[in-house]
Design a protein around this motif. Structure first.
Motif, PDB file in Angstrom:
ATOM      1  N   GLU A 185       0.820  -1.211   0.000  1.00 54.85           N
ATOM      2  CA  GLU A 185       0.000   0.000   0.000  1.00 54.85           C
ATOM      3  C   GLU A 185       0.856   1.264   0.000  1.00 54.85           C
ATOM      4  O   GLU A 185       0.566   2.226  -0.711  1.00 54.85           O
ATOM      5  CB  GLU A 185      -0.907  -0.012   1.238  1.00 54.85           C
ATOM      6  N   VAL A 186       1.911   1.249   0.788  1.00 51.81           N
ATOM      7  CA  VAL A 186       2.809   2.409   0.841  1.00 51.81           C
ATOM      8  C   VAL A 186       3.468   2.602  -0.529  1.00 51.81           C
ATOM      9  O   VAL A 186       3.553   3.720  -1.048  1.00 51.81           O
ATOM     10  CB  VAL A 186       3.874   2.248   1.961  1.00 51.81           C
ATOM     11  N   HIS A 187       3.910   1.487  -1.141  1.00 47.47           N
ATOM     12  CA  HIS A 187       4.518   1.564  -2.470  1.00 47.47           C
ATOM     13  C   HIS A 187       3.506   2.127  -3.473  1.00 47.47           C
ATOM     14  O   HIS A 187       3.835   2.985  -4.296  1.00 47.47           O
ATOM     15  CB  HIS A 187       5.005   0.178  -2.927  1.00 47.47           C
ATOM     16  N   TYR A 188       2.276   1.658  -3.399  1.00 48.75           N
ATOM     17  CA  TYR A 188       1.220   2.110  -4.322  1.00 48.75           C
ATOM     18  C   TYR A 188       1.046   3.631  -4.227  1.00 48.75           C
ATOM     19  O   TYR A 188       0.999   4.330  -5.239  1.00 48.75           O
ATOM     20  CB  TYR A 188      -0.096   1.388  -3.989  1.00 48.75           C
ATOM     21  N   LEU A 189       0.958   4.139  -2.999  1.00 53.48           N
ATOM     22  CA  LEU A 189       0.759   5.583  -2.798  1.00 53.48           C
ATOM     23  C   LEU A 189       1.941   6.390  -3.327  1.00 53.48           C
ATOM     24  O   LEU A 189       1.768   7.368  -4.041  1.00 53.48           O
ATOM     25  CB  LEU A 189       0.571   5.882  -1.298  1.00 53.48           C
ATOM     26  N   ILE A 190       3.152   5.962  -2.962  1.00 54.13           N
ATOM     27  CA  ILE A 190       4.358   6.704  -3.378  1.00 54.13           C
ATOM     28  C   ILE A 190       4.544   6.590  -4.893  1.00 54.13           C
ATOM     29  O   ILE A 190       4.751   7.591  -5.570  1.00 54.13           O
ATOM     30  CB  ILE A 190       5.620   6.171  -2.645  1.00 54.13           C
ATOM     31  N   TYR A 191       4.448   5.379  -5.409  1.00 56.10           N
ATOM     32  CA  TYR A 191       4.689   5.159  -6.836  1.00 56.10           C
ATOM     33  C   TYR A 191       3.692   5.964  -7.683  1.00 56.10           C
ATOM     34  O   TYR A 191       4.068   6.581  -8.688  1.00 56.10           O
ATOM     35  CB  TYR A 191       4.589   3.661  -7.173  1.00 56.10           C
ATOM     36  N   ASN A 192       2.432   5.989  -7.280  1.00 52.95           N
ATOM     37  CA  ASN A 192       1.442   6.722  -8.063  1.00 52.95           C
ATOM     38  C   ASN A 192       1.643   8.230  -8.015  1.00 52.95           C
ATOM     39  O   ASN A 192       1.220   8.942  -8.922  1.00 52.95           O
ATOM     40  CB  ASN A 192       0.016   6.328  -7.670  1.00 52.95           C
ATOM     41  N   GLY A 193       2.314   8.695  -6.989  1.00 47.45           N
ATOM     42  CA  GLY A 193       2.669  10.113  -6.927  1.00 47.45           C
ATOM     43  C   GLY A 193       3.867  10.439  -7.821  1.00 47.45           C
ATOM     44  O   GLY A 193       4.033  11.565  -8.268  1.00 47.45           O
ATOM     45  N   LEU A 194       4.710   9.439  -8.058  1.00 42.23           N
ATOM     46  CA  LEU A 194       5.962   9.666  -8.790  1.00 42.23           C
ATOM     47  C   LEU A 194       5.892   9.313 -10.271  1.00 42.23           C
ATOM     48  O   LEU A 194       6.615   9.881 -11.073  1.00 42.23           O
ATOM     49  CB  LEU A 194       7.089   8.793  -8.175  1.00 42.23           C
ATOM     50  N   ARG A 195       5.024   8.343 -10.606  1.00 42.87           N
ATOM     51  CA  ARG A 195       5.092   7.785 -11.963  1.00 42.87           C
ATOM     52  C   ARG A 195       4.752   8.802 -13.033  1.00 42.87           C
ATOM     53  O   ARG A 195       3.995   9.746 -12.797  1.00 42.87           O
ATOM     54  CB  ARG A 195       4.221   6.545 -12.081  1.00 42.87           C
ATOM     55  N   LYS A 196       5.328   8.559 -14.176  1.00 45.92           N
ATOM     56  CA  LYS A 196       5.092   9.436 -15.324  1.00 45.92           C
ATOM     57  C   LYS A 196       3.730   9.114 -15.902  1.00 45.92           C
ATOM     58  O   LYS A 196       3.411   7.969 -16.185  1.00 45.92           O
ATOM     59  CB  LYS A 196       6.191   9.198 -16.365  1.00 45.92           C
ATOM     60  N   HIS A 197       2.897  10.117 -16.046  1.00 42.87           N
ATOM     61  CA  HIS A 197       1.558   9.914 -16.618  1.00 42.87           C
ATOM     62  C   HIS A 197       1.620  10.216 -18.109  1.00 42.87           C
ATOM     63  O   HIS A 197       2.008  11.291 -18.514  1.00 42.87           O
ATOM     64  CB  HIS A 197       0.534  10.833 -15.936  1.00 42.87           C
ATOM     65  N   ASN A 198       1.286   9.220 -18.916  1.00 39.54           N
ATOM     66  CA  ASN A 198       1.398   9.421 -20.364  1.00 39.54           C
ATOM     67  C   ASN A 198       0.132  10.044 -20.947  1.00 39.54           C
ATOM     68  O   ASN A 198      -0.942   9.810 -20.520  1.00 39.54           O
ATOM     69  CB  ASN A 198       1.670   8.071 -21.063  1.00 39.54           C
TER      70      ASN A 198
END
Length: 196
Positions: free
Chosen positions: A183-196
């Protein structure tokens, strides 16, 4: 000071973790640590200058092992977001496997004086650099947004992991800390990932 690789050095540090977790740093006399380690009080001074030196050495030793384990695992992984997940999971895993150490790192180190905190921050640098490397890699390969303020993101990441572990310690470790990694990874990753 004698050689750090000697068995008594490790014995004293392990005893210090238990004693400090149980009594708090300010109530953990060197004599209590010596008793728990099964050595004479004087023996401690062959390895450490004082109680503060024990705390810093304990953090250096444990944090060194902690970072080196995470580095080894991460080197086997190619994708930056998976490296990030592994770092989060191992952060939780290593502290959940050593609840006394979690109490010391999350609660007792916070109550130390400024000079001690500066030494501790020095030890933390290796871990923070590891986070920076993952973030830079993800920005470079297009996994993460390329305009990230790495220093700020690292503070958010470390602060999040730190707070999740502190909460677990304060709740007397009643639930599975490692299960929160996804869950922590999901929150952080979705804040960081590049949105195409």
């Amino acid at each position: 000071m004698e050689n750090k690789s000697k068995p008594k050095y490790k014995l004293i540090l392990d005893a210090a973790v238990e004693v400090i977790a149980e009594n708090g740093y300010h109530h953990s006399q060197v004599s209590k640590i010596a008793k728990k380690a099964g050595v004479a009080d004087g023996t401690i001074y062959l390895y450490f200058k004082n109680k503060e030196d024990i705390l810093v050495s304990l953090f250096e030793e444990k944090m060194g092992q902690f970072v080196s384990k995470i580095k080894d695992e991460i080197e086997q992984i190619d994708e930056a977001d998976q490296k990030l997940y592994k770092l989060i999971e191992m952060h939780f895993q290593q502290l959940s496997e050593d609840p006394d150490l979690a109490i010391v790192t999350q609660l007792e180190l916070r109550q130390s004086n400024k000079r001690l905190r500066l030494k501790i921050n020095e030890v933390l640098k290796g871990y923070l650099t590891l986070m920076d490397d993952i973030l830079h890699e993800g920005m470079k390969d297009g996994t993460f947004q390329d305009q990230l303020n790495v220093k700020l993101v690292r503070q958010v990441l470390f602060g999040t992991l730190d707070e999740v572990v502190t909460n677990w310690v304060m709740k007397e470790q009643r639930y599975n800390l490692v299960k929160q990694a996804k869950e922590v990874h999901y929150l952080i990753y979705n804040g960081l990932r590049k949105h195409n």
